[in-house]
Write a protein that holds these residues in place. Sequence first.
Motif, mmCIF file in Angstrom:
data_model
loop_
_atom_site.group_PDB
_atom_site.id
_atom_site.type_symbol
_atom_site.label_atom_id
_atom_site.label_comp_id
_atom_site.label_asym_id
_atom_site.label_seq_id
_atom_site.Cartn_x
_atom_site.Cartn_y
_atom_site.Cartn_z
ATOM 1 N N GLN A 1 -23.636 -5.380 -8.370
ATOM 2 C CA GLN A 1 -23.248 -5.276 -9.775
ATOM 3 C C GLN A 1 -23.859 -4.028 -10.409
ATOM 4 O O GLN A 1 -23.196 -3.321 -11.176
ATOM 5 N N ALA B 1 -21.866 3.560 -11.079
ATOM 6 C CA ALA B 1 -20.647 4.330 -10.804
ATOM 7 C C ALA B 1 -19.814 4.504 -12.072
ATOM 8 O O ALA B 1 -19.280 5.593 -12.336
ATOM 9 N N ASN B 2 -19.733 3.451 -12.870
ATOM 10 C CA ASN B 2 -18.972 3.539 -14.120
ATOM 11 C C ASN B 2 -19.638 4.488 -15.112
ATOM 12 O O ASN B 2 -18.956 5.210 -15.853
ATOM 13 N N ARG B 3 -20.984 4.479 -15.128
ATOM 14 C CA ARG B 3 -21.687 5.405 -16.023
ATOM 15 C C ARG B 3 -21.423 6.850 -15.623
ATOM 16 O O ARG B 3 -21.196 7.712 -16.474
ATOM 17 N N GLU C 1 -28.664 9.665 -11.937
ATOM 18 C CA GLU C 1 -27.770 8.523 -11.717
ATOM 19 C C GLU C 1 -27.294 8.498 -10.259
ATOM 20 O O GLU C 1 -27.219 7.431 -9.638
ATOM 21 N N THR D 1 -18.851 8.042 -13.965
ATOM 22 C CA THR D 1 -17.458 8.366 -14.294
ATOM 23 C C THR D 1 -17.304 8.633 -15.787
ATOM 24 O O THR D 1 -16.615 9.572 -16.202
ATOM 25 N N GLY D 2 -17.978 7.807 -16.599
ATOM 26 C CA GLY D 2 -17.893 7.980 -18.044
ATOM 27 C C GLY D 2 -18.524 9.279 -18.514
ATOM 28 O O GLY D 2 -17.979 9.967 -19.388
ATOM 29 N N ARG E 1 -24.728 -1.317 -8.785
ATOM 30 C CA ARG E 1 -24.039 -0.156 -8.204
ATOM 31 C C ARG E 1 -22.740 0.136 -8.957
ATOM 32 O O ARG E 1 -22.419 1.300 -9.232
ATOM 33 N N THR E 2 -22.012 -0.912 -9.307
ATOM 34 C CA THR E 2 -20.770 -0.737 -10.068
ATOM 35 C C THR E 2 -21.054 -0.158 -11.450
ATOM 36 O O THR E 2 -20.335 0.734 -11.923
ATOM 37 N N ARG E 3 -22.117 -0.650 -12.096
ATOM 38 C CA ARG E 3 -22.463 -0.128 -13.426
ATOM 39 C C ARG E 3 -22.834 1.353 -13.360
ATOM 40 O O ARG E 3 -22.446 2.142 -14.226
#
Length: 234
Positions: free
Chosen positions: A164, A170-172, A216, A174-175, A166-168
């Motif tokens: 979970q 990756a999303n950060r 990150e 990308t954002g 790792r997903t957060r």
Amino acid sequence: MTRATRTAEYTGATTLCLYLAFELGSNEWKLGFTTEPGAQPRVRTMPARDLARLTREIADAQQWFGLKATTPVRSCYEAGRDGFWLHRYVTSLGIANVVVDSSSIEVNRRLRRAKSDALDVRKLLGMLLRYHAGERAVWSVVRVPTVEEEDRRQLHRELRTLKQERTRVANRITGLLATQGIGLPPGTDIGAAAKTVRLWDSSPVPAALRARLEREWEHAQFLRTRILELERER
């Protein structure tokens, strides 16, 4: 006539019981005691996790209701953050405890509560009485795992938490890139790309943003390594 005598007449029971409901908070616990439906409960507040105080409160309640120290005690609390250690403690005292699935508890449709809201100790106490009177459908009882079973779940839970996170991350990443109009293919080495990628006007990524992206990405690589290690252990 003592409270104990009135309870025996009310229920027709030959064996009296003390009923105890817990409302568990981070800093305080509320305890609700009674011996019969409709009676004014004895409600006490105590510091959370103070087991010596809990033992005294149970003994005081037995005395207050005119019960013997050997009177059986039946208790309950809602499953949640506190897990099962309290169940193991009270059952070690000979108390018949049930851990209740909070999502299964009946709630008036006009008074629907958030899933995280604790049920009032008085209502929980009333439902405990109904449960032991034979209304098994009043709630669902959680199966309490053994210490060994619970310990075996730790690896799975840690893996889930790491994935979970790792997903957060990756999303950060990308954002952060999207704020500058940058989109990179999956699998790109962000640490390296942050040094070479250019913005819309061909200027480099600003220094503070580049440093954050590198941190990150380093964190993402740590998570990836840890996940692989745990999956090998599983």
